[in-house]
Design a protein around this motif. Sequence first.
Motif, mmCIF file in Angstrom:
data_model
loop_
_atom_site.group_PDB
_atom_site.id
_atom_site.type_symbol
_atom_site.label_atom_id
_atom_site.label_comp_id
_atom_site.label_asym_id
_atom_site.label_seq_id
_atom_site.Cartn_x
_atom_site.Cartn_y
_atom_site.Cartn_z
ATOM 1 N N PRO A 24 0.802 -1.234 0.000
ATOM 2 C CA PRO A 24 0.000 0.000 0.000
ATOM 3 C C PRO A 24 0.830 1.278 0.000
ATOM 4 C CG PRO A 24 -0.066 -1.066 2.168
ATOM 5 C CD PRO A 24 0.672 -2.001 1.247
ATOM 6 N N GLY A 25 2.145 1.178 0.263
ATOM 7 C CA GLY A 25 2.980 2.376 0.340
ATOM 8 C C GLY A 25 2.705 3.140 1.622
ATOM 9 N N ARG A 26 3.360 4.271 1.778
ATOM 10 C CA ARG A 26 3.154 5.067 3.000
ATOM 11 C C ARG A 26 2.823 6.505 2.610
ATOM 12 N NH1 ARG A 26 3.723 3.578 8.823
ATOM 13 N NH2 ARG A 26 3.247 5.550 9.797
ATOM 14 N N HIS A 27 3.787 7.219 2.049
ATOM 15 C CA HIS A 27 3.469 8.573 1.575
ATOM 16 C C HIS A 27 2.836 8.431 0.197
ATOM 17 C CE1 HIS A 27 3.793 12.841 0.718
ATOM 18 N NE2 HIS A 27 4.177 12.468 -0.491
ATOM 19 N N VAL A 28 1.527 8.647 0.134
ATOM 20 C CA VAL A 28 0.815 8.349 -1.116
ATOM 21 C C VAL A 28 0.025 9.539 -1.644
ATOM 22 C CG1 VAL A 28 0.730 5.842 -0.837
ATOM 23 C CG2 VAL A 28 -1.025 7.245 0.257
ATOM 24 N N THR A 29 0.251 10.740 -1.136
ATOM 25 C CA THR A 29 -0.448 11.924 -1.662
ATOM 26 C C THR A 29 0.344 12.461 -2.855
ATOM 27 O OG1 THR A 29 0.665 13.156 0.102
ATOM 28 C CG2 THR A 29 -1.660 12.633 0.441
ATOM 29 N N TRP A 30 -0.014 11.956 -4.026
ATOM 30 C CA TRP A 30 0.773 12.267 -5.214
ATOM 31 C C TRP A 30 0.030 13.147 -6.226
ATOM 32 C CZ3 TRP A 30 2.689 6.607 -6.638
ATOM 33 C CH2 TRP A 30 3.481 6.123 -5.597
ATOM 34 N N TYR A 31 -1.089 12.641 -6.746
ATOM 35 C CA TYR A 31 -1.710 13.310 -7.912
ATOM 36 C C TYR A 31 -3.175 13.683 -7.697
ATOM 37 C CZ TYR A 31 2.387 11.011 -9.817
ATOM 38 O OH TYR A 31 3.659 10.575 -10.016
ATOM 39 N N GLY A 32 -3.679 13.552 -6.493
ATOM 40 C CA GLY A 32 -5.071 13.929 -6.231
ATOM 41 C C GLY A 32 -6.066 12.809 -6.483
ATOM 42 N N ASP A 33 -5.669 11.764 -7.233
ATOM 43 C CA ASP A 33 -6.558 10.599 -7.368
ATOM 44 C C ASP A 33 -5.973 9.427 -6.566
ATOM 45 O OD1 ASP A 33 -4.400 10.107 -9.000
ATOM 46 O OD2 ASP A 33 -5.559 9.798 -10.832
ATOM 47 N N ASP A 34 -5.389 9.792 -5.447
ATOM 48 C CA ASP A 34 -4.594 8.833 -4.680
ATOM 49 C C ASP A 34 -5.438 7.796 -3.941
ATOM 50 O OD1 ASP A 34 -2.178 10.260 -5.413
ATOM 51 O OD2 ASP A 34 -2.956 11.831 -4.123
ATOM 52 N N SER A 35 -6.623 8.209 -3.464
ATOM 53 C CA SER A 35 -7.490 7.215 -2.817
ATOM 54 C C SER A 35 -7.894 6.163 -3.836
ATOM 55 C CB SER A 35 -8.748 7.874 -2.254
ATOM 56 O OG SER A 35 -8.416 8.719 -1.194
ATOM 57 N N GLN A 36 -8.154 6.608 -5.055
ATOM 58 C CA GLN A 36 -8.556 5.656 -6.100
ATOM 59 C C GLN A 36 -7.376 4.770 -6.528
ATOM 60 O OE1 GLN A 36 -11.478 4.862 -6.943
ATOM 61 N NE2 GLN A 36 -12.884 6.606 -6.900
ATOM 62 N N ARG A 37 -6.182 5.338 -6.574
ATOM 63 C CA ARG A 37 -5.014 4.493 -6.877
ATOM 64 C C ARG A 37 -4.802 3.478 -5.756
ATOM 65 N NH1 ARG A 37 -1.371 7.974 -6.646
ATOM 66 N NH2 ARG A 37 -0.580 7.401 -4.592
ATOM 67 N N SER A 38 -4.939 3.941 -4.505
ATOM 68 C CA SER A 38 -4.799 3.013 -3.374
ATOM 69 C C SER A 38 -5.887 1.950 -3.422
ATOM 70 C CB SER A 38 -4.887 3.776 -2.046
ATOM 71 O OG SER A 38 -3.804 4.657 -1.928
ATOM 72 N N ARG A 39 -7.075 2.340 -3.903
ATOM 73 C CA ARG A 39 -8.154 1.367 -4.026
ATOM 74 C C ARG A 39 -7.823 0.339 -5.116
ATOM 75 N NH1 ARG A 39 -13.221 -0.515 -3.668
ATOM 76 N NH2 ARG A 39 -14.362 -0.358 -5.629
ATOM 77 N N ALA A 40 -7.239 0.802 -6.186
ATOM 78 C CA ALA A 40 -6.832 -0.134 -7.248
ATOM 79 C C ALA A 40 -5.808 -1.137 -6.694
ATOM 80 C CB ALA A 40 -6.247 0.633 -8.433
ATOM 81 N N ILE A 41 -4.904 -0.647 -5.848
ATOM 82 C CA ILE A 41 -3.921 -1.538 -5.205
ATOM 83 C C ILE A 41 -4.649 -2.543 -4.312
ATOM 84 C CG2 ILE A 41 -2.089 -1.582 -3.439
ATOM 85 C CD1 ILE A 41 -1.048 1.078 -4.674
ATOM 86 N N ALA A 42 -5.607 -2.043 -3.542
ATOM 87 C CA ALA A 42 -6.373 -2.923 -2.651
ATOM 88 C C ALA A 42 -7.141 -3.974 -3.459
ATOM 89 C CB ALA A 42 -7.332 -2.095 -1.795
ATOM 90 N N MET A 43 -7.766 -3.538 -4.550
ATOM 91 C CA MET A 43 -8.560 -4.456 -5.372
ATOM 92 C C MET A 43 -7.684 -5.550 -5.992
ATOM 93 S SD MET A 43 -10.928 -1.464 -6.975
ATOM 94 C CE MET A 43 -11.546 -2.326 -8.395
ATOM 95 N N LEU A 44 -6.487 -5.147 -6.411
ATOM 96 C CA LEU A 44 -5.555 -6.124 -6.984
ATOM 97 C C LEU A 44 -5.218 -7.193 -5.934
ATOM 98 C CD1 LEU A 44 -4.081 -6.472 -9.673
ATOM 99 C CD2 LEU A 44 -2.307 -4.926 -8.850
#
Lengths: 742, 177
Positions: free
Chosen positions: A335-355
Amino acid sequence: MKTNRRDFIKIASAGTGGLLLATPAFNLFKDNEEPIDDTKVKRYPTYCEICFWQCAGWTYVKENGDIWKVVGNKDDQHSIGRFCPRGTGGVGTYYDPDRLKNPMIRVKGGGENGADSFKDVSWDEALDYVAKKMKEIAEKHGPDSVALLTHGSGGSYFKPLLNAFGSPNIAKPSYAQCRGPREVGFQTTFGSNIGSPEPTDIKNTRCLVLIGSHLGENMHNAQVQEMAEAIENGATFITVDPRFSTVASKSKYWLPIKPATDIALLLSWMHVLINNEWYNKEYVAKHTIGFEELKAHVAPFTPQWAYGITDIKPEIIIETAREMSEAKPSVIIHPGRHVTWYGDDSQRSRAIAMLNGLLGSWGAKGGFFIPEGTGIPQMPPAAPHPHSEHDINNGLYPLAGDILANKIVDASIAKNENDWRIRGWIVNGTNPFVTMPDQENTKKAIEALDLLVVIDTMPAEIVSYADVVLPECTYLERYDTLRSSSFRFPSIALRMPAAEPMYKTKSAAWMAKELAKRLGLKQYFPWKNEVALLDWQLKQMGSSLEEMKKIGVKNFERTTDMYPVMDETYEFGTPSGKIELYSASLAESGFDPMPKYTAHPEPPQGFYRLNYGRAPMHTFGRTVNSPNLNDLMPENVLWVNPKVLKEWALKNGDEIWLENQAGVVSEFSIKIRATERIRYDNVYMVHGFGTNQKGLSKSYGRGINDQQLISTVMVDPLMGGTGFRGNFVTFLTSKPEKEAKA
Amino acid sequence: MRYGMAIDTKKCVGCSDCVVACQLENHVPVGYARDWIVEVTEGTFPNLSLEIRSERCNHCDNTPCVRTCPTGASHIIEGGIVKVTHNECIGCGACIQSCPYDARYTHPEGYVDKCTFCDHRVKNGQDPACVSVCPTHCMYFGDLDDPNSEISKIVNRRKIKTLAPEAGTLPQIFYLV
């Protein structure tokens, strides 16, 4: 022209002039005798305060009372008996001659040429002043006009103080400026937060996938130790990073992705897993909902599609997906730690979770284990949870799990003179000039405050804007709240002083209790002192302070399974009780129920995306002045691909300044590190350098503060996270003319 | 008894914990070091490799430093550990010149200083400070003469290299590659 109400007060450096130029023969220790045996010294339990990992260890003290070294506690699951370089070098925070030494109050016009200055005052004078100002603000504007910005252990005392005072406005930059999005991504998918330390079962994994996570450069201790174990076990590493990071060099696959396109890769991986039926069919059937919707959603996201966006070849996307599938469920998409990158970060983290959901790694050995912790009894009465009619988050960001530190800043800036706003800040253990974007905005907010109290051990930039400075003793000189960790098993750790506090410094616990007395809130601090509180708490838990002083760490048996047996009835914490590949609740809130790829702005001609990260010997801005750690890396450098340098006729070691897309020019210069280890479209520097605080004598003006150049923020609509990686810099090869500033 | 060290470059992340731990353990002044990190990058983007090594005195079998020392301050003790007796050292620097590994430095107090394999710890059965702190467990210390020691086993099992073998110093630090 308006003169600043709040001058930046220059803090005199403790070092003598020329110290930095002369070869520093400065010895941490007064003597230089032969090393002494461990048997002749005393040791005291502690846990580290340098980063959030909070490793437990032992502080060794020599016969003459000098602190010698800090080493890991073998019984501790955070450190596993070994500290990282920052923790080992943590001794430097105690010996640093630049430490804050006395309580200080701002004197208007007390300095040269009518500038403000600080005067040393007694603790009574400082605390009386703070309490008086807090009361004035509360009477005129309500107690919720005082906010707390906090990081680290001090929060355990200042949070109840603020709550008892009547303010719920407490924020940690570690949420909206760091790890918030991943909590939302995993919460909306699995119904569980990731939390800290991350429950990744790396030592047992067969395949570790890192999306921009630079494990080993970030020294998240137990995790790095487990990573080394995974290397030894022959686990497959897949690292996605535009930079050939340390861990990329240890990976079977390095995917040098075009920055800002990670979601496209993640969607394509899901496409490949589903299309080839390589996902965990049994797990998906038992535990997920929305699989058919996901299948339809990712159908267009072929590896060929992703190649055009990410620069990652289709065959590599397929091959890495197969590696993950073959390892399943013993696979971790981290999941990473510092993940505030491009503003769609919750959705990217969700894609990681879904994978992870598709591969069945949640709850599996070698995937994500289910952590277990233990609560610490709190001595009643508990401080009330005050209500405020002012919503700092402005009703935005429905998934925000916390008050956003940057919104505290915004709420301190008046739109109209008579509007309610935050008027007082208590800042403990965090430096907004390094943690938060848009420094001009922060300055504007500070300018408008009626009270700024800074509690710290070191003169970080924020100190120079303070009305009152309260010098905290270091973690090696104080008792503190018990560390309770939720990880492989429940455990607690004790921190106790190894030496008397130097100078006039005091602990946060003492300060909070003294302020409570002055604010008429002493009933919420019913303990005599930290020792009495700890002993009471430990006795409730069947231990005692006496026992903990001997062992430092106490581990408890788990009462639940680390890898639970998951049949059809297993309930996840989501609204449906299942892993939500399709999130109806996100759809109801008006958000994408499944992640989409959105193209983000690209660097203009002659500009490069500004990326940043950590070096193993530094954390935040708080280690750059620490003697041994500063010695290892006294300044940051700018990683640039040699092809780019050729265009600029620049070479390794050249000194340049940076200007961002909004015309913000770096205050200091940075040296170039010419390296093949980075793509041509971005540059990279280590975070935390470039302080303009002269009081930090070893680090002043060394390197660039990345945060100064992060003026554009891409906000996450789900939880308000501040995406930092949409900033672009160009090179200035000669010293820029200083901008005339009012 | 022959002490040596094996360092796994596949696990080392170059965090420098070994450096800080040594400085604190042995009171090495800030600005100086008995051990250090070397990173070697090879190739061009995106075909790259990176080797990370924690380096220090190699406690060689064939020791130019001891041979060139005019006072006998540089000497070898039990287990092949190369040491410098500080109060016998005149700081002439001959040993510094002769060392192919640049493993020695002149202490601000005038004598030459270097890694001791933490013999003060080793004699108590402890690992050297650098080994004991390493977060990746990439360093192995022990008796190379004992075929059953962990270090002997790993040196026999893994592919190894030494630094500057052409110097003929017979270094006793082995890098696992």
